[in-house]
Design a protein around this motif. Structure first.
Motif, PDB file in Angstrom:
ATOM      1  N   VAL A 108       1.000  -1.139   0.177  1.00 15.54           N
ATOM      2  CA  VAL A 108      -0.233  -0.120  -0.010  1.00 15.54           C
ATOM      3  C   VAL A 108       0.878   1.158   0.256  1.00 15.54           C
ATOM      4  O   VAL A 108       1.693   1.593   0.602  1.00 15.54           O
ATOM      5  CB  VAL A 108      -1.005  -0.030   1.086  1.00 15.54           C
ATOM      6  N   ARG A 109       0.760   2.075  -0.957  1.00  9.66           N
ATOM      7  CA  ARG A 109       1.669   3.429  -1.114  1.00  9.66           C
ATOM      8  C   ARG A 109       0.596   4.455  -1.417  1.00  9.66           C
ATOM      9  O   ARG A 109       0.467   4.679  -2.690  1.00  9.66           O
ATOM     10  CB  ARG A 109       2.596   3.231  -2.420  1.00  9.66           C
ATOM     11  N   PRO A 110       0.040   5.046  -0.397  1.00  8.35           N
ATOM     12  CA  PRO A 110      -1.103   6.001  -0.964  1.00  8.35           C
ATOM     13  C   PRO A 110      -0.513   7.057  -1.749  1.00  8.35           C
ATOM     14  O   PRO A 110       0.826   7.697  -1.448  1.00  8.35           O
ATOM     15  CB  PRO A 110      -1.410   6.748   0.391  1.00  8.35           C
ATOM     16  N   SER A 111      -1.242   7.717  -2.708  1.00  6.87           N
ATOM     17  CA  SER A 111      -0.752   8.576  -3.519  1.00  6.87           C
ATOM     18  C   SER A 111      -0.599  10.075  -2.719  1.00  6.87           C
ATOM     19  O   SER A 111      -1.349  10.173  -1.737  1.00  6.87           O
ATOM     20  CB  SER A 111      -1.950   8.852  -4.478  1.00  6.87           C
ATOM     21  N   GLN A 112       0.227  10.717  -3.275  1.00  6.52           N
ATOM     22  CA  GLN A 112       0.360  12.311  -2.399  1.00  6.52           C
ATOM     23  C   GLN A 112      -0.103  13.322  -3.700  1.00  6.52           C
ATOM     24  O   GLN A 112      -0.095  14.577  -2.979  1.00  6.52           O
ATOM     25  CB  GLN A 112       1.711  12.669  -2.160  1.00  6.52           C
ATOM     26  N   PHE A 113      -0.967  12.776  -4.494  1.00  2.00           N
ATOM     27  CA  PHE A 113      -1.584  13.786  -5.565  1.00  2.00           C
ATOM     28  C   PHE A 113      -2.564  14.791  -4.725  1.00  2.00           C
ATOM     29  O   PHE A 113      -3.166  14.162  -3.808  1.00  2.00           O
ATOM     30  CB  PHE A 113      -2.020  13.259  -6.614  1.00  2.00           C
ATOM     31  N   ALA A 114      -2.505  15.989  -4.991  1.00  2.00           N
ATOM     32  CA  ALA A 114      -3.554  16.878  -4.374  1.00  2.00           C
ATOM     33  C   ALA A 114      -5.088  16.849  -4.476  1.00  2.00           C
ATOM     34  O   ALA A 114      -5.704  17.155  -3.689  1.00  2.00           O
ATOM     35  CB  ALA A 114      -3.078  18.458  -4.297  1.00  2.00           C
ATOM     36  N   GLU A 115      -5.361  16.012  -5.423  1.00  4.92           N
ATOM     37  CA  GLU A 115      -6.670  15.856  -5.735  1.00  4.92           C
ATOM     38  C   GLU A 115      -7.500  17.249  -5.881  1.00  4.92           C
ATOM     39  O   GLU A 115      -8.628  17.312  -5.226  1.00  4.92           O
ATOM     40  CB  GLU A 115      -7.513  14.947  -4.713  1.00  4.92           C
ATOM     41  N   ASP A 116      -7.082  18.077  -6.540  1.00  2.08           N
ATOM     42  CA  ASP A 116      -7.574  19.494  -6.611  1.00  2.08           C
ATOM     43  C   ASP A 116      -7.741  19.691  -8.027  1.00  2.08           C
ATOM     44  O   ASP A 116      -7.693  21.074  -8.375  1.00  2.08           O
ATOM     45  CB  ASP A 116      -6.646  20.387  -5.965  1.00  2.08           C
ATOM     46  N   LEU A 117      -7.923  18.821  -8.997  1.00  2.00           N
ATOM     47  CA  LEU A 117      -8.421  19.392 -10.374  1.00  2.00           C
ATOM     48  C   LEU A 117      -9.671  20.282 -10.443  1.00  2.00           C
ATOM     49  O   LEU A 117     -10.637  20.016  -9.742  1.00  2.00           O
ATOM     50  CB  LEU A 117      -8.513  18.064 -11.164  1.00  2.00           C
ATOM     51  N   PRO A 118      -9.466  21.224 -11.194  1.00  3.47           N
ATOM     52  CA  PRO A 118     -10.712  22.058 -11.281  1.00  3.47           C
ATOM     53  C   PRO A 118     -11.695  21.334 -12.262  1.00  3.47           C
ATOM     54  O   PRO A 118     -11.566  21.071 -13.242  1.00  3.47           O
ATOM     55  CB  PRO A 118     -10.366  23.315 -12.099  1.00  3.47           C
ATOM     56  N   LYS A 119     -12.887  21.070 -11.475  1.00  3.71           N
ATOM     57  CA  LYS A 119     -14.040  20.250 -12.287  1.00  3.71           C
ATOM     58  C   LYS A 119     -14.592  20.687 -13.469  1.00  3.71           C
ATOM     59  O   LYS A 119     -14.792  20.000 -14.301  1.00  3.71           O
ATOM     60  CB  LYS A 119     -15.320  20.006 -11.036  1.00  3.71           C
ATOM     61  N   SER A 120     -14.446  22.330 -13.333  1.00  2.00           N
ATOM     62  CA  SER A 120     -15.066  22.780 -14.678  1.00  2.00           C
ATOM     63  C   SER A 120     -14.129  22.578 -15.959  1.00  2.00           C
ATOM     64  O   SER A 120     -14.549  22.818 -16.880  1.00  2.00           O
ATOM     65  CB  SER A 120     -15.215  24.331 -14.489  1.00  2.00           C
ATOM     66  N   ASP A 121     -13.053  22.080 -15.720  1.00  4.23           N
ATOM     67  CA  ASP A 121     -12.069  21.696 -16.907  1.00  4.23           C
ATOM     68  C   ASP A 121     -12.600  20.467 -17.429  1.00  4.23           C
ATOM     69  O   ASP A 121     -12.169  20.127 -18.405  1.00  4.23           O
ATOM     70  CB  ASP A 121     -10.481  21.469 -16.527  1.00  4.23           C
ATOM     71  N   PHE A 122     -13.533  19.725 -17.098  1.00  2.12           N
ATOM     72  CA  PHE A 122     -13.953  18.413 -17.500  1.00  2.12           C
ATOM     73  C   PHE A 122     -15.254  18.394 -18.229  1.00  2.12           C
ATOM     74  O   PHE A 122     -16.147  19.081 -17.615  1.00  2.12           O
ATOM     75  CB  PHE A 122     -13.755  17.248 -16.614  1.00  2.12           C
ATOM     76  N   ALA A 123     -15.610  17.336 -19.096  1.00  2.07           N
ATOM     77  CA  ALA A 123     -16.768  17.346 -19.701  1.00  2.07           C
ATOM     78  C   ALA A 123     -18.046  16.866 -18.828  1.00  2.07           C
ATOM     79  O   ALA A 123     -19.130  17.390 -18.888  1.00  2.07           O
ATOM     80  CB  ALA A 123     -16.685  16.574 -20.971  1.00  2.07           C
ATOM     81  N   ASP A 124     -17.464  16.024 -17.882  1.00  2.00           N
ATOM     82  CA  ASP A 124     -18.468  15.254 -17.190  1.00  2.00           C
ATOM     83  C   ASP A 124     -17.552  14.677 -15.851  1.00  2.00           C
ATOM     84  O   ASP A 124     -16.545  14.812 -15.651  1.00  2.00           O
ATOM     85  CB  ASP A 124     -19.224  14.162 -17.729  1.00  2.00           C
ATOM     86  N   ALA A 125     -18.526  14.083 -15.071  1.00  2.00           N
ATOM     87  CA  ALA A 125     -17.889  13.461 -13.574  1.00  2.00           C
ATOM     88  C   ALA A 125     -17.051  12.518 -14.130  1.00  2.00           C
ATOM     89  O   ALA A 125     -15.830  12.303 -13.317  1.00  2.00           O
ATOM     90  CB  ALA A 125     -19.129  13.151 -12.805  1.00  2.00           C
ATOM     91  N   ALA A 126     -17.336  11.638 -14.865  1.00  2.00           N
ATOM     92  CA  ALA A 126     -16.345  10.645 -15.173  1.00  2.00           C
ATOM     93  C   ALA A 126     -15.141  11.020 -15.557  1.00  2.00           C
ATOM     94  O   ALA A 126     -14.042  10.433 -15.215  1.00  2.00           O
ATOM     95  CB  ALA A 126     -17.134   9.701 -16.167  1.00  2.00           C
ATOM     96  N   ALA A 127     -14.987  11.869 -16.495  1.00  2.00           N
ATOM     97  CA  ALA A 127     -13.823  12.492 -16.955  1.00  2.00           C
ATOM     98  C   ALA A 127     -12.980  13.183 -15.939  1.00  2.00           C
ATOM     99  O   ALA A 127     -11.625  12.738 -15.689  1.00  2.00           O
ATOM    100  CB  ALA A 127     -13.936  13.386 -18.177  1.00  2.00           C
ATOM    101  N   TYR A 128     -13.378  13.872 -14.961  1.00  2.00           N
ATOM    102  CA  TYR A 128     -13.048  14.276 -13.768  1.00  2.00           C
ATOM    103  C   TYR A 128     -12.348  13.205 -13.077  1.00  2.00           C
ATOM    104  O   TYR A 128     -11.254  13.369 -12.789  1.00  2.00           O
ATOM    105  CB  TYR A 128     -14.025  15.294 -12.862  1.00  2.00           C
ATOM    106  N   CYS A 129     -13.184  12.157 -12.666  1.00  2.00           N
ATOM    107  CA  CYS A 129     -12.593  10.993 -11.926  1.00  2.00           C
ATOM    108  C   CYS A 129     -11.728  10.133 -12.342  1.00  2.00           C
ATOM    109  O   CYS A 129     -10.766   9.936 -11.739  1.00  2.00           O
ATOM    110  CB  CYS A 129     -14.073  10.094 -11.695  1.00  2.00           C
ATOM    111  N   ARG A 130     -11.678  10.041 -14.127  1.00  2.00           N
ATOM    112  CA  ARG A 130     -10.641   9.159 -14.794  1.00  2.00           C
ATOM    113  C   ARG A 130      -9.219  10.045 -14.526  1.00  2.00           C
ATOM    114  O   ARG A 130      -8.114   9.463 -14.181  1.00  2.00           O
ATOM    115  CB  ARG A 130     -10.990   9.055 -16.041  1.00  2.00           C
TER     116      ARG A 130
END
Lengths: 222, 222
Positions: free
Chosen positions: A35-57
């Motif tokens: 188990v190596r948890p990611s240190q990625f900030a998870e702060d992508l701007p949702k408005s940059d994505f076409a839909d929730a699935a694209a943001y999530c991917r």
């Protein structure tokens, strides 16, 4: 489902701190994982994505890439091929993305919005296959799985009692289907484990595909 | 879902030895229960019933009735109203009922028949509400919940490896969706916990209904 022994030669790295995902990988898939948890900030701007699935991917892909980069060098380089698995889960309600609640009042608001209706749970999984040989090509896959979830009517007293359990606070949409909120759900359409946080059947299919392609290529190079 | 404290005044008796059902009642519903497995033989002739759901309902009803009769007298009479809950789960495949496998070869045959297709899992729940006062009317409810389950393709080696885990042997249809067979299931339509053995949301709704009706009647008698 994975063919028996399919992953014996690989180091499997789960890029997630979620105890549910760890349990699914170990207990339900029977895999030995680091188990190596990611240190990625998870702060992508949702408005940059076409839909929730694209943001999530994209969030899942960033998590997997960040952990895979760490696994390629230093203490983590292990001489074996490594399969890094990341995931991101969100709830999508009428086009609005619900992630983890900020506080109890935010959790109550989320649960009231889910009461008596249908929503989607989206889990994206991102796989990165890091070869044992430095410089050999890395392979990646990233897909999102959607499950429709229907809630019964939740009274305020039920919501209050549920929040007091503490269960909602670290969960997308403020509920855990595998816990006390199991009784909130009248039916689902799709993969149950996707709602928990890791779509087991889809994950296995994607792993087989990723390994199969690599194995075919290796065969062709011999 | 149950209103907080709705069952505080009742003794709750689970008429089932299934560790999955015990865990669902205790961990997911948060209820204090006494476990009193039914001694009903479970040998009703299937040909006497119109369909799998009718067979399943009658088996659950017989289990609940048998345990409720024991709870009414002797050491088990507790001075409180008692709610006895029984359940029966079967798999129905193209009109054929699959129960627990007889042996490993029977389990393999069942799993091959479920591979790559859709089947139904039916759980019937039977409730018997025994009043605290001897001779007061007993109330009953009995319903069946159906979940459609879709399996991916299972190779013989996957089936063999799964049977070696021992997991299939005490389970209807020879699989446990909550365990290693979770990855066999590509999607479900309906209640997940119904496939595990106890439809949580439906159970709560039926309990509320049963208690609600009784409370209304008591109100009318005052």
């Amino acid at each position: 489902m994975l063919p028996p022994g399919a992953l014996t030669a690989f180091r499997i790295v789960l890029a997630s701190a979620s105890p549910r995902r760890v349990e699914l990988m170990r207990e339900n898939l029977g895999l030995e994982i680091d188990v190596r948890p990611s240190q990625f900030a998870e702060d992508l701007p949702k408005s940059d994505f076409a839909d929730a699935a694209a943001y999530c991917r994209e969030t899942a892909r960033q998590k997997a890439t960040e952990v895979a980069a760490r696994c390629c060098g230093g203490d983590e380089a292990c001489g074996r091929a490594q399969l890094v698995i990341a995931a991101d889960t969100v709830v999508s309600l009428a086009g609005r993305v619900l992630e983890k609640p900020r506080d109890e009042s935010h959790a109550a608001e989320m649960l009231r919005s889910l009461s008596g209706g249908e929503h989607e749970v989206i889990t994206a999984i991102a796989l990165v296959l890091v070869p044992a040989e430095r410089g050999a090509p890395v392979r990646e896959a990233c897909v999102a799985e959607v499950t429709r979830v229907r809630f019964g009517d939740l009274s305020d007293s039920v919501i209050d009692a549920y929040i007091k359990t503490g269960e909602p606070m670290d969960k997308a949409g403020a509920y855990g289907i595998q816990g006390r909120a199991g009784a909130f759900v009248t039916s689902i359409d799709g993969c149950f484990f996707n709602v928990v946080g890791l779509p087991l059947s889809r994950l296995c299919a994607e792993i087989v595909l990723l390994l199969g392609i690599q194995q075919a290529r290796e065969g062709g190079q011999q």
